[in-house]
Design a protein around this motif. Structure first.
Motif, PDB file in Angstrom:
ATOM      1  N   GLY A 123      13.447  -1.968  15.978  1.00  0.00           N
ATOM      2  CA  GLY A 123      14.444  -2.847  16.575  1.00  0.00           C
ATOM      3  C   GLY A 123      15.844  -2.678  16.034  1.00  0.00           C
ATOM      4  N   SER A 124      15.975  -2.123  14.836  1.00  0.00           N
ATOM      5  CA  SER A 124      17.310  -1.910  14.273  1.00  0.00           C
ATOM      6  C   SER A 124      17.806  -0.483  14.486  1.00  0.00           C
ATOM      7  N   GLY A 125      17.035   0.322  15.238  1.00  0.00           N
ATOM      8  CA  GLY A 125      17.463   1.675  15.564  1.00  0.00           C
ATOM      9  C   GLY A 125      17.053   2.737  14.564  1.00  0.00           C
ATOM     10  N   LEU A 126      16.230   2.364  13.582  1.00  0.00           N
ATOM     11  CA  LEU A 126      15.790   3.324  12.578  1.00  0.00           C
ATOM     12  C   LEU A 126      14.454   3.942  12.984  1.00  0.00           C
ATOM     13  N   PRO A 127      14.264   5.245  12.704  1.00  0.00           N
ATOM     14  CA  PRO A 127      12.978   5.881  13.019  1.00  0.00           C
ATOM     15  C   PRO A 127      11.843   5.202  12.262  1.00  0.00           C
ATOM     16  N   LEU A 128      10.676   5.139  12.900  1.00  0.00           N
ATOM     17  CA  LEU A 128       9.510   4.574  12.231  1.00  0.00           C
ATOM     18  C   LEU A 128       9.093   5.481  11.086  1.00  0.00           C
ATOM     19  N   PRO A 129       8.659   4.904   9.974  1.00  0.00           N
ATOM     20  CA  PRO A 129       8.134   5.743   8.898  1.00  0.00           C
ATOM     21  C   PRO A 129       6.857   6.440   9.350  1.00  0.00           C
ATOM     22  N   GLU A 130       6.538   7.536   8.696  1.00  0.00           N
ATOM     23  CA  GLU A 130       5.339   8.286   9.033  1.00  0.00           C
ATOM     24  C   GLU A 130       4.098   7.436   8.755  1.00  0.00           C
ATOM     25  N   LEU A 131       3.190   7.405   9.743  1.00  0.00           N
ATOM     26  CA  LEU A 131       1.929   6.687   9.558  1.00  0.00           C
ATOM     27  C   LEU A 131       1.035   7.480   8.622  1.00  0.00           C
ATOM     28  N   ARG A 132       0.469   6.814   7.661  1.00  0.00           N
ATOM     29  CA  ARG A 132      -0.467   7.445   6.743  1.00  0.00           C
ATOM     30  C   ARG A 132      -1.545   6.418   6.415  1.00  0.00           C
ATOM     31  N   PRO A 133      -2.827   6.790   6.559  1.00  0.00           N
ATOM     32  CA  PRO A 133      -3.899   5.848   6.223  1.00  0.00           C
ATOM     33  C   PRO A 133      -3.965   5.584   4.721  1.00  0.00           C
ATOM     34  N   THR A 134      -4.395   4.368   4.391  1.00  0.00           N
ATOM     35  CA  THR A 134      -4.554   3.982   2.995  1.00  0.00           C
ATOM     36  C   THR A 134      -5.913   3.321   2.806  1.00  0.00           C
ATOM     37  N   ASP A 135      -6.355   3.262   1.547  1.00  0.00           N
ATOM     38  CA  ASP A 135      -7.614   2.592   1.251  1.00  0.00           C
ATOM     39  C   ASP A 135      -7.364   1.096   1.042  1.00  0.00           C
ATOM     40  N   ALA A 136      -8.390   0.391   0.610  1.00  0.00           N
ATOM     41  CA  ALA A 136      -8.296  -1.058   0.431  1.00  0.00           C
ATOM     42  C   ALA A 136      -7.248  -1.451  -0.613  1.00  0.00           C
ATOM     43  N   GLN A 137      -6.926  -0.556  -1.537  1.00  0.00           N
ATOM     44  CA  GLN A 137      -5.893  -0.824  -2.546  1.00  0.00           C
ATOM     45  C   GLN A 137      -4.539  -0.239  -2.136  1.00  0.00           C
ATOM     46  N   ARG A 138      -4.437   0.170  -0.891  1.00  0.00           N
ATOM     47  CA  ARG A 138      -3.208   0.738  -0.307  1.00  0.00           C
ATOM     48  C   ARG A 138      -2.813   2.081  -0.920  1.00  0.00           C
ATOM     49  N   ARG A 139      -3.794   2.805  -1.446  1.00  0.00           N
ATOM     50  CA  ARG A 139      -3.544   4.167  -1.929  1.00  0.00           C
ATOM     51  C   ARG A 139      -3.749   5.124  -0.766  1.00  0.00           C
ATOM     52  N   PRO A 140      -2.931   6.175  -0.668  1.00  0.00           N
ATOM     53  CA  PRO A 140      -3.094   7.145   0.421  1.00  0.00           C
ATOM     54  C   PRO A 140      -4.479   7.794   0.386  1.00  0.00           C
ATOM     55  N   VAL A 141      -5.045   8.000   1.568  1.00  0.00           N
ATOM     56  CA  VAL A 141      -6.314   8.711   1.712  1.00  0.00           C
ATOM     57  C   VAL A 141      -6.132   9.816   2.741  1.00  0.00           C
ATOM     58  N   ASP A 142      -7.037  10.796   2.694  1.00  0.00           N
ATOM     59  CA  ASP A 142      -6.996  11.877   3.675  1.00  0.00           C
ATOM     60  C   ASP A 142      -8.405  12.384   3.925  1.00  0.00           C
ATOM     61  N   VAL A 143      -8.520  13.502   4.596  1.00  0.00           N
ATOM     62  CA  VAL A 143      -9.818  14.060   4.961  1.00  0.00           C
ATOM     63  C   VAL A 143     -10.661  14.409   3.723  1.00  0.00           C
ATOM     64  N   ASP A 144     -10.018  14.688   2.607  1.00  0.00           N
ATOM     65  CA  ASP A 144     -10.753  15.040   1.392  1.00  0.00           C
ATOM     66  C   ASP A 144     -11.212  13.826   0.589  1.00  0.00           C
ATOM     67  N   THR A 145     -10.676  12.653   0.875  1.00  0.00           N
ATOM     68  CA  THR A 145     -11.005  11.467   0.068  1.00  0.00           C
ATOM     69  C   THR A 145     -11.712  10.377   0.876  1.00  0.00           C
ATOM     70  N   THR A 146     -12.165  10.711   2.081  1.00  0.00           N
ATOM     71  CA  THR A 146     -12.900   9.750   2.902  1.00  0.00           C
ATOM     72  C   THR A 146     -14.181  10.399   3.403  1.00  0.00           C
ATOM     73  N   SER A 147     -15.088   9.573   3.857  1.00  0.00           N
ATOM     74  CA  SER A 147     -16.328  10.071   4.456  1.00  0.00           C
ATOM     75  C   SER A 147     -16.798   9.071   5.513  1.00  0.00           C
ATOM     76  N   VAL A 148     -17.653   9.527   6.384  1.00  0.00           N
ATOM     77  CA  VAL A 148     -18.206   8.681   7.458  1.00  0.00           C
ATOM     78  C   VAL A 148     -19.608   8.267   7.069  1.00  0.00           C
ATOM     79  N   LEU A 149     -19.863   6.962   7.115  1.00  0.00           N
ATOM     80  CA  LEU A 149     -21.207   6.437   6.883  1.00  0.00           C
ATOM     81  C   LEU A 149     -21.904   6.347   8.231  1.00  0.00           C
ATOM     82  N   HIS A 150     -23.011   7.005   8.362  1.00  0.00           N
ATOM     83  CA  HIS A 150     -23.794   6.954   9.596  1.00  0.00           C
ATOM     84  C   HIS A 150     -24.917   5.942   9.424  1.00  0.00           C
ATOM     85  N   GLU A 151     -24.954   4.955  10.314  1.00  0.00           N
ATOM     86  CA  GLU A 151     -26.017   3.953  10.248  1.00  0.00           C
ATOM     87  C   GLU A 151     -27.319   4.586  10.679  1.00  0.00           C
ATOM     88  N   ARG A 152     -28.408   4.107  10.112  1.00  0.00           N
ATOM     89  CA  ARG A 152     -29.729   4.641  10.458  1.00  0.00           C
ATOM     90  C   ARG A 152     -30.521   3.627  11.215  1.00  0.00           C
TER      91      ARG A 152
END
Length: 152
Positions: A123-152
């Motif tokens: 709204g103030s004309g500034l570019p949005l910051p880059e979106l980056r996923p974070t964990d529950a403690q707001r630390r950056p995460v990526d493909v190397d630090t996450t995994s998918v839990l498959h329900e059985r």
């Protein structure tokens, strides 16, 4: 607040247990995502979508119908009452982060450094910051630090 799922009556899921696959099954084709993008940018009428995307009328008709059936758009009477407008539902508005992520990925990987492109600003004309996923403690995460839990 409870969220309602997009309608999926009669859907055949590509991978029923995968949220990414289900999302792509609902809105993953090029034209549907461009329609959602344009709805977020103020397009409402059939002609708005057609002019902005260059999509053929029959394909646009089909994609609008699908997006309505799947709970992404809803049809409303225009203020004049002479035509229909297409507006995002809550589920459609919730795709904003997906569109921003696709936009930012495109800015990084689909343009040469010297090419100009549109810019999404706040709204103030500034570019949005880059979106980056974070964990529950707001630390950056990526493909190397996450995994998918498959329900059985």
């Amino acid at each position: 607040m409870a969220r309602t799922a997009p309608r999926a009556d009669g859907m055949t899921w590509t991978d029923p247990a995968c949220p990414v696959a289900r999302t792509l099954d609902l809105v993953g084709d090029r034209w549907s995502l461009l329609i959602v993008r344009d709805a977020m940018d103020g397009a409402r009428a059939f002609t708005d979508f057609q002019q902005r995307t260059g999509i053929a009328r029959n394909i646009l008709t089909d994609r609008l119908r699908r997006l309505i059936e799947r709970g992404i758009l809803e049809r409303q009477n225009a203020p004049t009452g002479r035509r229909q407008n297409y507006v995002l539902t809550e589920a459609g508005r919730d795709l904003f982060t997906v569109i921003v992520a696709a936009r930012q990925w495109g800015e990084r990987h689909a343009f040469a450094p010297t090419e100009t492109h549109s810019l999404l600003v706040d709204g103030s004309g500034l570019p949005l910051p880059e979106l980056r996923p974070t964990d529950a403690q707001r630390r950056p995460v990526d493909v190397d630090t996450t995994s998918v839990l498959h329900e059985r």
